[in-house]
Design an enzyme around this catalytic site. Structure first.
Site, PDB file in Angstrom:
ATOM      1  N   VAL A 175       0.875  -1.163   0.000  1.00  0.00           N
ATOM      2  CA  VAL A 175       0.000   0.000   0.000  1.00  0.00           C
ATOM      3  C   VAL A 175       0.916   1.218   0.000  1.00  0.00           C
ATOM      4  CG1 VAL A 175      -1.748   1.239   1.325  1.00  0.00           C
ATOM      5  CG2 VAL A 175      -1.826  -1.263   1.176  1.00  0.00           C
ATOM      6  N   ASP A 181       4.015  -3.676  15.484  1.00  0.00           N
ATOM      7  CA  ASP A 181       3.468  -4.057  16.800  1.00  0.00           C
ATOM      8  C   ASP A 181       2.188  -4.869  16.620  1.00  0.00           C
ATOM      9  OD1 ASP A 181       5.525  -2.454  17.777  1.00  0.00           O
ATOM     10  OD2 ASP A 181       4.254  -0.672  17.748  1.00  0.00           O
TER      11      ASP A 181
HETATM   12  N1  LIG Z   1       3.038  -0.014   3.135  1.00  0.00           N
HETATM   13  C1  LIG Z   1       2.510  -1.191   3.485  1.00  0.00           C
HETATM   14  N2  LIG Z   1       1.718  -1.865   2.612  1.00  0.00           N
HETATM   15  C2  LIG Z   1       1.182  -3.035   2.935  1.00  0.00           C
HETATM   16  N3  LIG Z   1       1.365  -3.643   4.125  1.00  0.00           N
HETATM   17  C3  LIG Z   1       2.117  -3.034   5.046  1.00  0.00           C
HETATM   18  C4  LIG Z   1       2.741  -1.785   4.780  1.00  0.00           C
HETATM   19  N4  LIG Z   1       3.451  -1.428   5.880  1.00  0.00           N
HETATM   20  C5  LIG Z   1       3.275  -2.406   6.766  1.00  0.00           C
HETATM   21  N5  LIG Z   1       2.486  -3.390   6.293  1.00  0.00           N
HETATM   22  C6  LIG Z   1       2.055  -4.619   6.974  1.00  0.00           C
HETATM   23  O1  LIG Z   1       2.548  -4.590   8.300  1.00  0.00           O
HETATM   24  C7  LIG Z   1       3.400  -5.711   8.572  1.00  0.00           C
HETATM   25  C8  LIG Z   1       4.538  -5.281   9.459  1.00  0.00           C
HETATM   26  O2  LIG Z   1       5.269  -4.279   8.814  1.00  0.00           O
HETATM   27  P1  LIG Z   1       6.837  -4.168   8.947  1.00  0.00           P
HETATM   28  O3  LIG Z   1       7.239  -2.950   8.205  1.00  0.00           O
HETATM   29  O4  LIG Z   1       7.497  -5.451   8.587  1.00  0.00           O
HETATM   30  O5  LIG Z   1       6.971  -3.960  10.482  1.00  0.00           O
HETATM   31  P2  LIG Z   1       8.172  -3.321  11.271  1.00  0.00           P
HETATM   32  O6  LIG Z   1       9.144  -2.827  10.257  1.00  0.00           O
HETATM   33  O7  LIG Z   1       7.536  -2.238  12.048  1.00  0.00           O
HETATM   34  O8  LIG Z   1       8.675  -4.438  12.101  1.00  0.00           O
HETATM   35  C9  LIG Z   1       3.826  -6.233   7.203  1.00  0.00           C
HETATM   36  O9  LIG Z   1       4.011  -7.622   7.248  1.00  0.00           O
HETATM   37  C10 LIG Z   1       2.623  -5.869   6.343  1.00  0.00           C
HETATM   38  O10 LIG Z   1       1.655  -6.878   6.452  1.00  0.00           O
HETATM   39  C1  LIG Z   2       6.481   5.258  20.801  1.00  0.00           C
HETATM   40  C2  LIG Z   2       6.603   4.257  19.698  1.00  0.00           C
HETATM   41  N1  LIG Z   2       6.466   2.936  19.954  1.00  0.00           N
HETATM   42  C3  LIG Z   2       6.558   2.014  18.977  1.00  0.00           C
HETATM   43  C4  LIG Z   2       6.814   2.357  17.678  1.00  0.00           C
HETATM   44  C5  LIG Z   2       6.942   1.231  16.664  1.00  0.00           C
HETATM   45  O1  LIG Z   2       6.099   1.258  15.595  1.00  0.00           O
HETATM   46  P1  LIG Z   2       6.140   0.082  14.481  1.00  0.00           P
HETATM   47  O2  LIG Z   2       5.129  -0.950  14.858  1.00  0.00           O
HETATM   48  O3  LIG Z   2       5.797   0.761  13.200  1.00  0.00           O
HETATM   49  O4  LIG Z   2       7.507  -0.540  14.449  1.00  0.00           O
HETATM   50  C6  LIG Z   2       6.972   3.695  17.391  1.00  0.00           C
HETATM   51  C7  LIG Z   2       7.273   4.120  16.028  1.00  0.00           C
HETATM   52  O5  LIG Z   2       7.342   5.290  15.735  1.00  0.00           O
HETATM   53  C8  LIG Z   2       6.857   4.668  18.410  1.00  0.00           C
HETATM   54  O6  LIG Z   2       6.977   5.974  18.167  1.00  0.00           O
END
Ligand SMILES: Nc1ncnc2c1ncn2[C@@H]1O[C@H](COP(=O)(O)OP(=O)(O)O)[C@@H](O)[C@H]1O
Ligand SMILES: Cc1ncc(COP(=O)(O)O)c(C=O)c1O
Ligand SMILES: [Mg+2]
Ligand code: NA
Length: 299
Positions: A211, A220
């Protein structure tokens, strides 16, 4: 004090407005039938993608106090432990102490660790957290849910192909965790990212349609949904991955569409990108699997 209802202790951030950390994880876990006790490591007005960051952090002594109270009142029996975003090596070491205490109470405690350190090549926690995750925390986890960048940091290996990803996963297993989940990687194309999950010698790939926006709190949400479905499916990796990703897709797409209704073009500001978790309660409870995971053939 054991019962049929699974009990999670979740130690994560709290935001007054919006959805990251516990705000992102607690509601889905509750909706999916978990008793959730949660400790807020910080209380901020909003998450850090906003312009102004205001609020307080929990001191290690204060965290100790809260745990002491649980122990003294004998309400410290948990089936699951969930941790995310931590900002200092000291607070991570505290988490390890707590984990060890919880495992004394329940040797079968399931620890799901999201080793939050950064994304897209950038660290957003102090660098001295890395050795603590790598050498102390990750080896104690049952399940880890790093993104590509975090998996690369922990292993010191680079991921340019699916083969690299499998080598990195193997290296992560060797550190301790029986279940390794790469929540997202850039191994796809402009339309999809690839998630990979691995347990007991079996690996699944899932193609996640992209997306066109950056979300906060999705990691989270991913970790909490994975924890919940891993338990509810009796450790069925394929179904867990499918339920987790199908739920996330709906929430992320719905969040994007509603934001675009308000602002049809240009960069979407953080307040319009807050995850529509509450509005999708029925999907969280009862996800329709719209994306299938594919088993990767053995090497
Ligand atoms: N831009 C996006 N488009 C589609 N799905 C997303 C997008 N960003 C996050 N997600 C969803 O959220 C999940 C976790 O995102 P991710 O970036 O891997 O988490 P983080 O980097 O915070 O550990 C992905 O597996 C996906 O399902
Ligand atoms: C206070 C706080 N907790 C947790 C997160 C983690 O977010 P994400 O689930 O996108 O890794 C963030 C990201 O900005 C944050 O500001
Ligand atoms: Mg990310
Ligand atoms: Na992740």
């Amino acid at each position: 004090m054991s019962s049929d209802t699974p009990r999670v202790l979740s130690i994560q951030s709290h935001v007054v407005h919006g959805y990251v950390g516990n705000k992102s994880a607690v509601f889905p876990l509750q909706v999916l039938g978990f008793e959730v006790d949660f400790i807020n490591t910080v209380q901020f007005s909003t998450h850090t993608a906003y312009k102004h960051i205001k609020g307080q952090s929990l001191k290690n002594e204060e965290l100790d106090d809260l745990i002491d109270g649980l122990t003294m009142n004998e309400v410290d029996y948990y089936t699951h432990f969930l941790t995310g975003y931590s900002r200092s090596p000291d607070s991570l070491k505290k988490i390890v102490e707590i984990l060890k205490k919880l495992r004394e109470k329940n040797p079968n405690l399931n620890y799901v660790c999201d080793p939050v350190m950064g994304d897209n090549g950038k660290m957003y926690v102090p660098e001295d957290i890395l050795p603590v995750y790598r050498d102390i925390v990750v080896p104690l986890a049952d399940v880890i849910t790093p993104n590509q960048f975090e998996a690369e940091l922990i292993t010191g290996m680079k991921m340019n192909s699916l083969q690299d990803a499998l080598k990195i996963i193997e290296a992560l297993h060797e550190k301790g965790p029986k279940t390794v989940v790469l929540s997202s990687t850039e191994l796809g194309d402009e339309y999809c990212m690839i998630g990979i999950a691995s347990t007991a010698g079996v690996q699944y790939q899932i193609n996640i349609p992209k997306v066109d926006a950056t979300f906060t709190g999705t990691g989270d949400l991913f970790a909490s949904l994975f924890l919940a479905w891993w338990h509810k499916t009796n450790n069925n990796l394929k179904l867990t991955l499918e339920n987790t990703i199908s739920t996330l897709q709906i929430i992320v797409k719905d969040t994007y569409q509603k934001a675009r209704d308000v602002q049809p073009t240009g960069k979407i500001p953080p307040q319009l990108r807050e995850l529509r978790i509450i509005q999708n309660k029925n999907i969280i409870e009862n996800p329709k699997i719209t994306i299938n995971a594919i088993e990767l053939s053995p090497k």
